[in-house]
Design a protein around this motif. Structure first.
Motif, PDB file in Angstrom:
ATOM      1  N   TYR A 127       0.839  -1.198   0.000  1.00 40.13           N
ATOM      2  CA  TYR A 127       0.000   0.000   0.000  1.00 40.13           C
ATOM      3  C   TYR A 127       0.871   1.244   0.000  1.00 40.13           C
ATOM      4  O   TYR A 127       1.337   1.709   1.047  1.00 40.13           O
ATOM      5  CB  TYR A 127      -0.963  -0.031   1.185  1.00 40.13           C
ATOM      6  N   VAL A 128       1.123   1.732  -1.188  1.00 35.98           N
ATOM      7  CA  VAL A 128       2.024   2.868  -1.386  1.00 35.98           C
ATOM      8  C   VAL A 128       1.235   4.051  -1.945  1.00 35.98           C
ATOM      9  O   VAL A 128       0.093   3.910  -2.386  1.00 35.98           O
ATOM     10  CB  VAL A 128       3.173   2.507  -2.346  1.00 35.98           C
ATOM     11  N   LEU A 129       1.872   5.205  -1.933  1.00 36.66           N
ATOM     12  CA  LEU A 129       1.260   6.432  -2.452  1.00 36.66           C
ATOM     13  C   LEU A 129       1.992   6.820  -3.734  1.00 36.66           C
ATOM     14  O   LEU A 129       3.121   7.309  -3.679  1.00 36.66           O
ATOM     15  CB  LEU A 129       1.358   7.554  -1.417  1.00 36.66           C
ATOM     16  N   PRO A 130       1.388   6.612  -4.898  1.00 32.79           N
ATOM     17  CA  PRO A 130       2.048   6.967  -6.153  1.00 32.79           C
ATOM     18  C   PRO A 130       2.048   8.471  -6.378  1.00 32.79           C
ATOM     19  O   PRO A 130       1.355   9.219  -5.686  1.00 32.79           O
ATOM     20  CB  PRO A 130       1.187   6.255  -7.206  1.00 32.79           C
ATOM     21  N   GLU A 131       2.825   8.908  -7.362  1.00 36.06           N
ATOM     22  CA  GLU A 131       2.800  10.318  -7.729  1.00 36.06           C
ATOM     23  C   GLU A 131       1.418  10.673  -8.265  1.00 36.06           C
ATOM     24  O   GLU A 131       0.750   9.855  -8.894  1.00 36.06           O
ATOM     25  CB  GLU A 131       3.864  10.609  -8.797  1.00 36.06           C
ATOM     26  N   ASN A 132       1.009  11.896  -8.008  1.00 32.51           N
ATOM     27  CA  ASN A 132      -0.305  12.367  -8.455  1.00 32.51           C
ATOM     28  C   ASN A 132      -1.430  11.440  -7.993  1.00 32.51           C
ATOM     29  O   ASN A 132      -2.390  11.187  -8.737  1.00 32.51           O
ATOM     30  CB  ASN A 132      -0.335  12.514  -9.980  1.00 32.51           C
TER      31      ASN A 132
END
Length: 221
Positions: free
Chosen positions: A95-100
């Motif tokens: 569970y990661v936070l991608p760009e944009n």
């Protein structure tokens, strides 16, 4: 490092199978849901929470599939309880936070699907939480104020990441969308501590509940 759920691939294969993919929510959502169930001050019986895994009135095609699905989800619950008992409450590395990220629909982002599952589980268990809150309020009203503030913060964090496009639109209405985008990676780093706080709050509430027999022993958080 957190011990992974060893049967995760087995769970994914079953849930994504032709027989079940349309009946169930996504695996990420289910994992979030089970996290919420494991975190509850009083863990509900399986027959209470297992129906929550279905989209509307989904059905399992046969008894064998139903038994396997139940076994996998119960194993996931026990795995989550062990992590909580061992104070290993962490956000899955998947569970990661991608760009944009604010431009990614919640259904397309694994992190958002997981947070949605946690929120859905919490909502279903609201009466359980409220029961514990009422007992805490009677015995420790001062402690309850701080605890309620912490819970609100945790749920706000989960709501933000459950639907980032919506959170971004709300920031635009407040005319601080640039700051929202700029701070989002930092806020994301606060999500894991918020999860630990959430589980810890449940542990505090357990202390105000009368001792009773439970099918699953609630770990001291």
């Amino acid at each position: 490092m957190t011990i992974p759920f060893i049967r995760e691939q087995e769970l994914k294969s079953l849930c994504q199978s032709e027989a079940l993919s349309h009946a169930l929510f996504s695996v990420d959502y289910l994992k979030g849901l089970v996290f919420a169930v494991a975190s509850a001050p009083e863990i509900p019986m399986p027959e209470v929470w297992l129906p929550w895994i279905f989209r509307q009135h989904g059905q399992v095609p046969d008894t064998q599939t139903a038994d396997k699905l139940t076994d996998l989800l119960m194993s996931l619950l026990q795995h989550q309880l062990r992590l909580m008992r061992d104070e290993q409450v962490t956000l899955d590395s998947a569970y990661v936070l991608p760009e944009n990220a604010q431009c990614v629909q919640s259904s397309d982002l694994a992190l958002s699907r997981w947070c949605s599952g946690v929120l859905a589980g919490h909502s279903q268990l609201e009466s359980v939480w409220n029961n514990a809150w009422q007992k805490m309020q009677k015995k420790s009203p001062d402690a309850m104020q701080a605890a309620a503030k912490d819970l609100t913060h945790c749920l706000t964090m989960l709501s933000t990441f459950a639907d980032l496009p919506l959170a971004y639109e709300q920031a635009k209405k407040r005319q601080n969308e640039e700051q929202f985008v700029l701070l989002l990676p930092t806020v994301f780093l606060s999500l894991q501590p918020a999860l630990k706080t959430y589980v810890g709050l449940s542990g505090k509430l357990v202390e105000y509940l009368p001792n009773q027999f439970e099918t699953f022993s609630q770990p001291r958080k």
